[in-house]
Motif scaffolding. Structure first.
Motif, PDB file in Angstrom:
ATOM      1  N   ALA A 191      39.718  45.290  88.439  1.00  0.00           N
ATOM      2  CA  ALA A 191      38.763  46.398  88.400  1.00  0.00           C
ATOM      3  C   ALA A 191      38.086  46.582  89.757  1.00  0.00           C
ATOM      4  CB  ALA A 191      37.719  46.144  87.314  1.00  0.00           C
ATOM      5  N   LYS A 192      37.733  45.456  90.412  1.00  0.00           N
ATOM      6  CA  LYS A 192      37.098  45.538  91.734  1.00  0.00           C
ATOM      7  C   LYS A 192      38.043  46.145  92.762  1.00  0.00           C
ATOM      8  CE  LYS A 192      34.129  41.480  91.027  1.00  0.00           C
ATOM      9  NZ  LYS A 192      33.885  40.069  91.446  1.00  0.00           N
ATOM     10  N   LEU A 193      39.299  45.704  92.747  1.00  0.00           N
ATOM     11  CA  LEU A 193      40.264  46.187  93.733  1.00  0.00           C
ATOM     12  C   LEU A 193      40.602  47.661  93.539  1.00  0.00           C
ATOM     13  CD1 LEU A 193      42.778  43.195  93.968  1.00  0.00           C
ATOM     14  CD2 LEU A 193      41.257  44.028  95.740  1.00  0.00           C
ATOM     15  N   LEU A 194      40.622  48.103  92.286  1.00  0.00           N
ATOM     16  CA  LEU A 194      40.999  49.488  91.990  1.00  0.00           C
ATOM     17  C   LEU A 194      39.794  50.417  91.883  1.00  0.00           C
ATOM     18  CD1 LEU A 194      43.805  48.725  89.366  1.00  0.00           C
ATOM     19  CD2 LEU A 194      44.099  49.409  91.753  1.00  0.00           C
ATOM     20  N   PHE A 195      38.592  49.857  92.068  1.00  0.00           N
ATOM     21  CA  PHE A 195      37.356  50.645  92.050  1.00  0.00           C
ATOM     22  C   PHE A 195      37.172  51.405  90.729  1.00  0.00           C
ATOM     23  CE2 PHE A 195      38.651  50.314  96.525  1.00  0.00           C
ATOM     24  CZ  PHE A 195      37.541  49.673  97.044  1.00  0.00           C
ATOM     25  N   VAL A 196      37.437  50.707  89.626  1.00  0.00           N
ATOM     26  CA  VAL A 196      37.198  51.265  88.296  1.00  0.00           C
ATOM     27  C   VAL A 196      36.477  50.203  87.471  1.00  0.00           C
ATOM     28  CG1 VAL A 196      39.204  52.799  88.356  1.00  0.00           C
ATOM     29  CG2 VAL A 196      39.447  50.486  87.427  1.00  0.00           C
ATOM     30  N   THR A 197      36.051  50.575  86.276  1.00  0.00           N
ATOM     31  CA  THR A 197      35.357  49.618  85.422  1.00  0.00           C
ATOM     32  C   THR A 197      36.361  48.729  84.700  1.00  0.00           C
ATOM     33  OG1 THR A 197      35.347  51.105  83.522  1.00  0.00           O
ATOM     34  CG2 THR A 197      33.485  51.264  85.062  1.00  0.00           C
ATOM     35  N   GLN A 198      35.900  47.568  84.262  1.00  0.00           N
ATOM     36  CA  GLN A 198      36.782  46.666  83.532  1.00  0.00           C
ATOM     37  C   GLN A 198      37.273  47.283  82.221  1.00  0.00           C
ATOM     38  OE1 GLN A 198      35.595  42.578  83.590  1.00  0.00           O
ATOM     39  NE2 GLN A 198      36.849  42.036  81.811  1.00  0.00           N
ATOM     40  N   PRO A 199      36.416  48.017  81.465  1.00  0.00           N
ATOM     41  CA  PRO A 199      36.929  48.676  80.251  1.00  0.00           C
ATOM     42  C   PRO A 199      38.068  49.656  80.535  1.00  0.00           C
ATOM     43  CG  PRO A 199      34.539  48.579  80.200  1.00  0.00           C
ATOM     44  CD  PRO A 199      34.940  48.103  81.553  1.00  0.00           C
ATOM     45  N   THR A 200      38.038  50.298  81.708  1.00  0.00           N
ATOM     46  CA  THR A 200      39.130  51.205  82.082  1.00  0.00           C
ATOM     47  C   THR A 200      40.428  50.429  82.259  1.00  0.00           C
ATOM     48  OG1 THR A 200      37.615  52.730  83.192  1.00  0.00           O
ATOM     49  CG2 THR A 200      39.929  52.864  83.807  1.00  0.00           C
ATOM     50  N   ILE A 201      40.346  49.279  82.930  1.00  0.00           N
ATOM     51  CA  ILE A 201      41.521  48.422  83.102  1.00  0.00           C
ATOM     52  C   ILE A 201      42.061  47.990  81.743  1.00  0.00           C
ATOM     53  CG2 ILE A 201      42.343  46.208  83.991  1.00  0.00           C
ATOM     54  CD1 ILE A 201      41.809  48.142  86.216  1.00  0.00           C
ATOM     55  N   THR A 202      41.156  47.544  80.870  1.00  0.00           N
ATOM     56  CA  THR A 202      41.564  47.086  79.531  1.00  0.00           C
ATOM     57  C   THR A 202      42.240  48.207  78.750  1.00  0.00           C
ATOM     58  OG1 THR A 202      39.697  45.533  79.500  1.00  0.00           O
ATOM     59  CG2 THR A 202      40.714  46.077  77.385  1.00  0.00           C
ATOM     60  N   ALA A 203      41.687  49.410  78.832  1.00  0.00           N
ATOM     61  CA  ALA A 203      42.259  50.558  78.114  1.00  0.00           C
ATOM     62  C   ALA A 203      43.651  50.901  78.636  1.00  0.00           C
ATOM     63  CB  ALA A 203      41.335  51.769  78.249  1.00  0.00           C
TER      64      ALA A 203
ATOM     65  N   LEU B 219      51.138  51.402  85.512  1.00  0.00           N
ATOM     66  CA  LEU B 219      51.991  50.360  86.080  1.00  0.00           C
ATOM     67  C   LEU B 219      51.317  49.693  87.282  1.00  0.00           C
ATOM     68  CD1 LEU B 219      55.613  51.842  85.950  1.00  0.00           C
ATOM     69  CD2 LEU B 219      54.704  49.906  84.651  1.00  0.00           C
ATOM     70  N   LYS B 220      50.660  50.495  88.116  1.00  0.00           N
ATOM     71  CA  LYS B 220      49.950  49.919  89.255  1.00  0.00           C
ATOM     72  C   LYS B 220      48.834  48.993  88.776  1.00  0.00           C
ATOM     73  CE  LYS B 220      49.121  51.924  93.117  1.00  0.00           C
ATOM     74  NZ  LYS B 220      48.615  52.807  94.194  1.00  0.00           N
ATOM     75  N   THR B 221      48.139  49.411  87.726  1.00  0.00           N
ATOM     76  CA  THR B 221      47.082  48.575  87.156  1.00  0.00           C
ATOM     77  C   THR B 221      47.670  47.278  86.616  1.00  0.00           C
ATOM     78  OG1 THR B 221      45.734  50.489  86.557  1.00  0.00           O
ATOM     79  CG2 THR B 221      45.312  48.444  85.357  1.00  0.00           C
ATOM     80  N   PHE B 222      48.796  47.380  85.907  1.00  0.00           N
ATOM     81  CA  PHE B 222      49.466  46.201  85.357  1.00  0.00           C
ATOM     82  C   PHE B 222      49.828  45.212  86.469  1.00  0.00           C
ATOM     83  CE2 PHE B 222      53.712  44.307  84.788  1.00  0.00           C
ATOM     84  CZ  PHE B 222      53.436  43.410  83.767  1.00  0.00           C
TER      85      PHE B 222
END
Length: 304
Positions: free
Chosen positions: A22-34, A6-9
């Motif tokens: 992805a930059k703000l959450l310090f993760v990769t873009q594929p992680t956000i997409t998943a 939900l936070k990612t959304f």
């Protein structure tokens, strides 16, 4: 629904970009997409319309957005209250400090705070006031300490300490021993200033404008990104500057810099705490602000 998803959304929806999220959450873009894909599968709906240029919410996404922020807020509130019950103060605290506060005010206070609460893990980012406000909105920092009041409906700003700015020069820069410089003299002197966006520069301009002096009237010879750089340049006789009185205590004792007043102009300002209006403050952030006000109140009492 998973809290992290939900936070990612929410971040993707606010930034309208998977890469920015992805930059703000310090993760990769594929992680956000998943994570978004998993959330869409859980709800059996499509949450975003994606094009090569932007990302926008679907009708289902708009409905979820109306509830997601409240779900996250309630989750944060519950965690906070549970932590308070545990009666052991620990956790993480991220602080954004403007340069003058971070370099000359905070070290003493952080020593006292860390002695009292050794289990709190503190991260301090020293940058200018404009960047701190952006970091608060993006939830990169929990609380900011800034040098200028911010008129922003999303930010709560409260003063905690008064500061005086003074004109500084290398010893014997002026033939006169008079510790007062006129406004007309100031206009002609080579002036070194902080970068645009700096709280110090904004305050200096505000007071000079009130005295009928615009920044264009000044003989600005150099812009530097920190008070330390400015002090070094002034010591090297590259010009004069206006900076916080608290920043030159050591240099005055060593006779490396001399302080002057500007006639009929008093450069006073307050330092401010800043945090998100709709943000649930961590227990560590609340404690930090509370102890900061206690310390500055004691400092005022000692100077009276």
């Amino acid at each position: 629904m998973n809290y992290e998803k939900l936070k990612t959304f929410i971040v993707v929806a606010e930034k309208k970009s998977f890469s920015e999220a992805a930059k703000l959450l310090f993760v990769t873009q594929p992680t956000i997409t998943a994570q978004i894909k998993a959330l869409e599968e859980e709800l059996s709906t499509k949450l975003f319309e994606r094009t090569t240029k932007k990302v926008s919410l679907t009708q289902s996404g708009i409905i979820l957005m109306n509830y997601a922020k409240e779900i996250v807020r309630l989750n944060d509130t519950a965690r906070k209250e549970i932590t308070e019950i545990e009666n052991t103060v620990y956790g993480e605290l991220s602080i954004g400090c403007s340069f003058t506060i971070g370099e000359y005010i905070m070290p003493e206070f952080l020593k006292q705070f860390k002695d009292m609460y050794p289990l709190i893990q503190i991260k301090v980012d020293i940058t200018n006031s404009n960047n701190i406000i952006s970091d608060i909105k993006d939830q990169r920092v929990d609380v900011g300490l800034i040098e200028t009041p911010i008129d922003d409906s999303e930010i709560v700003v409260e003063s905690f300490l008064e500061d005086e700015l003074i004109l500084i020069a290398s010893p014997l820069s002026f033939s006169s021993e008079n510790p007062v410089i006129s406004v007309d003299e100031l206009k002609s002197l080579p002036l070194i200033v902080r970068e645009r966006g700096s709280g110090t520069r904004a305050v200096v301009n505000q007071y000079l404008n009130q005295s009928g002096v615009r920044e264009e009237d000044l003989n600005i010879v150099m812009e530097l990104g920190s008070t330390e750089a400015i002090k070094a340049a002034v010591e090297a006789k590259l010009g004069i500057s206006i900076t916080s009185k608290s920043a030159i205590k050591k240099e005055q004792k060593l006779n490396l810099l001399t302080a002057y007043k500007v006639k009929d102009v008093s450069f006073y300002r307050f330092f401010y705490t800043a945090y998100g209006k709709n943000q649930v403050l961590k227990s560590t952030a609340e404690l930090f602000i509370e102890e900061l006000y206690k310390m500055t109140r004691k400092r005022r009492e000692l100077t009276l």
